[in-house]
Enzyme design. Structure first.
Site, PDB file in Angstrom:
ATOM      1  N   TYR A  39       0.810  -1.218   0.000  1.00  0.00           N
ATOM      2  CA  TYR A  39       0.000   0.000   0.000  1.00  0.00           C
ATOM      3  C   TYR A  39       0.845   1.271   0.000  1.00  0.00           C
ATOM      4  O   TYR A  39       0.498   2.249   0.662  1.00  0.00           O
ATOM      5  CB  TYR A  39      -0.931   0.014   1.216  1.00  0.00           C
ATOM      6  CG  TYR A  39      -2.017  -1.028   1.136  1.00  0.00           C
ATOM      7  CD1 TYR A  39      -3.126  -0.820   0.321  1.00  0.00           C
ATOM      8  CD2 TYR A  39      -1.940  -2.212   1.858  1.00  0.00           C
ATOM      9  CE1 TYR A  39      -4.113  -1.777   0.217  1.00  0.00           C
ATOM     10  CE2 TYR A  39      -2.931  -3.174   1.759  1.00  0.00           C
ATOM     11  CZ  TYR A  39      -4.021  -2.944   0.937  1.00  0.00           C
ATOM     12  OH  TYR A  39      -5.005  -3.884   0.838  1.00  0.00           O
ATOM     13  N   TYR A 170     -11.760  -7.136   7.565  1.00  0.00           N
ATOM     14  CA  TYR A 170     -10.663  -7.262   6.595  1.00  0.00           C
ATOM     15  C   TYR A 170     -10.401  -8.746   6.366  1.00  0.00           C
ATOM     16  O   TYR A 170     -10.254  -9.514   7.325  1.00  0.00           O
ATOM     17  CB  TYR A 170      -9.377  -6.575   7.090  1.00  0.00           C
ATOM     18  CG  TYR A 170      -8.263  -6.780   6.096  1.00  0.00           C
ATOM     19  CD1 TYR A 170      -8.166  -5.977   4.963  1.00  0.00           C
ATOM     20  CD2 TYR A 170      -7.345  -7.820   6.246  1.00  0.00           C
ATOM     21  CE1 TYR A 170      -7.194  -6.193   4.010  1.00  0.00           C
ATOM     22  CE2 TYR A 170      -6.357  -8.042   5.287  1.00  0.00           C
ATOM     23  CZ  TYR A 170      -6.281  -7.228   4.176  1.00  0.00           C
ATOM     24  OH  TYR A 170      -5.324  -7.462   3.219  1.00  0.00           O
ATOM     25  N   ASP A 279     -13.015 -16.123   9.877  1.00  0.00           N
ATOM     26  CA  ASP A 279     -11.655 -15.811   9.446  1.00  0.00           C
ATOM     27  C   ASP A 279     -10.810 -15.634  10.702  1.00  0.00           C
ATOM     28  O   ASP A 279     -10.876 -14.599  11.371  1.00  0.00           O
ATOM     29  CB  ASP A 279     -11.689 -14.529   8.592  1.00  0.00           C
ATOM     30  CG  ASP A 279     -10.304 -14.107   8.137  1.00  0.00           C
ATOM     31  OD1 ASP A 279      -9.308 -14.614   8.679  1.00  0.00           O
ATOM     32  OD2 ASP A 279     -10.223 -13.248   7.234  1.00  0.00           O
ATOM     33  N   LYS A 308      -1.215 -16.586   8.973  1.00  0.00           N
ATOM     34  CA  LYS A 308      -0.271 -15.763   9.736  1.00  0.00           C
ATOM     35  C   LYS A 308       0.653 -16.555  10.663  1.00  0.00           C
ATOM     36  O   LYS A 308       1.728 -16.948  10.249  1.00  0.00           O
ATOM     37  CB  LYS A 308      -1.027 -14.684  10.502  1.00  0.00           C
ATOM     38  CG  LYS A 308      -1.580 -13.586   9.583  1.00  0.00           C
ATOM     39  CD  LYS A 308      -2.030 -12.397  10.376  1.00  0.00           C
ATOM     40  CE  LYS A 308      -2.603 -11.293   9.524  1.00  0.00           C
ATOM     41  NZ  LYS A 308      -1.584 -10.477   8.858  1.00  0.00           N
TER      42      LYS A 308
HETATM   43  N1  PMP Z   1      -7.808 -12.197   6.916  1.00  0.00           N
HETATM   44  C1  PMP Z   1      -7.380 -11.479   7.951  1.00  0.00           C
HETATM   45  C2  PMP Z   1      -8.258 -11.366   9.172  1.00  0.00           C
HETATM   46  C3  PMP Z   1      -6.144 -10.851   7.923  1.00  0.00           C
HETATM   47  O1  PMP Z   1      -5.735 -10.102   8.966  1.00  0.00           O
HETATM   48  C4  PMP Z   1      -5.330 -11.007   6.772  1.00  0.00           C
HETATM   49  C5  PMP Z   1      -3.960 -10.365   6.668  1.00  0.00           C
HETATM   50  N2  PMP Z   1      -3.782  -9.188   7.359  1.00  0.00           N
HETATM   51  C6  PMP Z   1      -5.814 -11.765   5.704  1.00  0.00           C
HETATM   52  C7  PMP Z   1      -7.056 -12.355   5.811  1.00  0.00           C
HETATM   53  C8  PMP Z   1      -5.021 -11.945   4.439  1.00  0.00           C
HETATM   54  O2  PMP Z   1      -3.923 -12.758   4.668  1.00  0.00           O
HETATM   55  P1  PMP Z   1      -2.635 -12.659   3.719  1.00  0.00           P
HETATM   56  O3  PMP Z   1      -2.043 -11.320   3.932  1.00  0.00           O
HETATM   57  O4  PMP Z   1      -1.760 -13.795   4.183  1.00  0.00           O
HETATM   58  O5  PMP Z   1      -3.110 -12.867   2.328  1.00  0.00           O
END
Ligand code: PMP
Length: 460
Positions: A39, A170, A279, A308
């Protein structure tokens, strides 16, 4: 705007075939105008060069050549929970390199993938029994969304192909994942016609940690649940699933909310034949003080994404888990298969290090580490509550947040924190920390003091 000089050095060398004359230019100078950062414009603020990392420390070199040793307050975006150069993780990786580093997953399998999937199923909320190993969090969300749509079609509801998500959520940067991110923060307007139009509920009411419970205003919670029920009732025929980050919205604002909202989403989804996708990419594997944040609500989803911290921050890997019921409907359909299969699916190195990382979580164990982080962060960030420019200070598990009244001056605050011995990456009005689980009380004290001092210095 990008200036000509930003792009010229690299392209000129390539065009002439001449060897790049890099000797006299620092890493940061060579990076600028050549590499995109997350970004950020190509000619944005200069990054810091990492010259080493061990345990909770990073060695950084600034653009002006100055060197710093800093305590990592970010765990490399929530991932490096066991710290850098962890001996057990290094050893697991090297052992797998000595065997094989990658093989395709089509028609083949291997011990690291099977062991990882078995362990994830043991750890996951009740009923999640099948695993898809994806190459990043965003990809695992794509797979989860595809699976939900395939499920509804196979179950006889081809019209159910949209998603109900939360404002402030997100879920990743690929197009389908973006479509369930907050429409404004997710910058849907920048990609007209390309981002699927989903339905959104308001951000659930905030909850604060009081005596180990997440507490919020019951009237606000009920009002939110009323909107949830009404939205699902009137759109049930077009919705495949409800998608949310349980209890803590991360990159969308570090917002803790009432577990009752997650419970209501589970109940309402089941009542109307929708799936619940949780998620847990940011929240999973201990970060909120529970192994999975769904435990705050005692809820089991139909589909869950984890990423993560899965490999302890070593390699990119995520997992999508689903229930037996969801899998059996797909298996009974004419297609029989889940329609996804990337080249680096179930990469053996990533799986081997993930197996070792999950073992470490158990052995240490993570619960005590995160409990210490929670107590330590609450004490270390408390002085920020007295600062005029601070709107709120909050802690949940291994997450500490200082929210300002206005947007953070990110380059200035980052530099000030680095000078106080802390690596932090604020966004919007949030200066937040998610230290590695292995952080000592002294590390947490340095983080707290550094962040408070940097906020005061830059925004005072
Ligand atoms: N879902 C959530 C809740 C996240 O915090 C993130 C990454 N910040 C993602 C999906 C996307 O994961 P990635 O960056 O490994 O593609």
């Amino acid at each position: 705007m990008l200036s000509r000089s930003d792009v010229e050095p690299a392209s000129r060398h390539r065009a002439s075939g001449a060897a790049p004359t890099v000797e006299n230019r620092s890493l940061v100078e060579r990076d600028r105008g050549l590499l995109w950062h997350p970004y950020a414009p190509l000619d944005g603020p200069a990054p810091y060069a990492v010259t080493g990392a061990a345990g909770t420390r990073l060695a950084l070199q600034a653009a002006d050549g100055k060197n710093f040793e800093v305590v990592d307050a970010m765990s490399s975006w929530w991932s490096a929970v066991h710290g850098y150069r962890n001996p057990a993780l290094d050893a697991a990786l090297l052992e797998q390199v000595g065997s094989f580093s990658h093989v395709m997953f089509g028609g083949l399998t291997h011990a690291p993938a099977v062991e990882l999937a078995e362990r994830l199923v043991e750890l996951a909320p009740e009923g999640l029994e099948h695993v898809f190993l994806a190459d990043s969090g965003s990809v695992s969300v794509e797979v989860a969304l595809k699976l939900a749509v395939q499920y509804q079609r196979a179950a006889g509801f081809p019209g159910r192909s949209r998603f109900l998500a939360l404002a402030g959520g997100y879920h990743g940067d690929t197009f389908a994942a973006m479509s369930v991110c907050d429409p404004v923060d997710g910058m849907h307007a920048e990609f007209p016609g390309l981002v699927a139009r989903q339905l959104f509920l308001p951000r659930p009411p905030a909850a604060r940690l009081v005596g180990g419970e997440l507490v919020s205003d019951p009237r606000e919670v009920q009002a939110w649940i009323d909107v949830l029920e009404e939205t699902v009732r009137s759109h049930r025929d077009e919705l495949a699933a409800v998608v949310l980050e349980p209890v803590l919205q991360g990159a969308g604002g570090m917002h803790s909310y009432a577990p009752e909202c997650v419970q209501a989403a589970r109940r309402v989804a089941s009542e109307h034949g929708l799936l619940l996708i949780l998620d847990e990419i940011a929240t999973g594997l201990g970060r909120t003080g529970k192994l999975f944040a769904a435990e705050w609500a005692a809820v089991a989803p139909d589909i869950m994404c984890v990423g993560k911290a899965l490999t302890g921050g070593y390699l990119t890997l995520a997992a999508m888990l689903c229930s037996r019921e969801v899998a059996s409907v797909i298996t009974a359909s004419p297609l029989r298969a889940l329609l996804h299969g990337p080249t680096f699916m179930a990469n053996p190195l990533a799986c081997a290090v993930a197996v070792a990382s999950l073992k470490l979580l158990d052995e240490v164990p993570w619960r005590g580490q995160v409990a210490s982080l929670e107590t330590g962060l609450a004490a270390a960030l408390a002085p920020a509550t007295g600062l005029a420019q601070v709107r709120d200070v909050r802690v949940l598990g291994g997450v500490g947040v200082i929210q300002l009244h206005s947007a953070v001056n990110v380059p200035a605050l980052t530099r000030a924190a680095v000078e106080h011995g802390v690596w932090v990456r604020p966004f919007r009005d949030l200066v937040y920390t998610m230290p590695p689980y292995v952080s000592t009380a002294a590390d947490v004290a340095v983080i707290g003091a550094g962040l408070c001092a940097a906020v005061e210095q830059v925004h005072g």
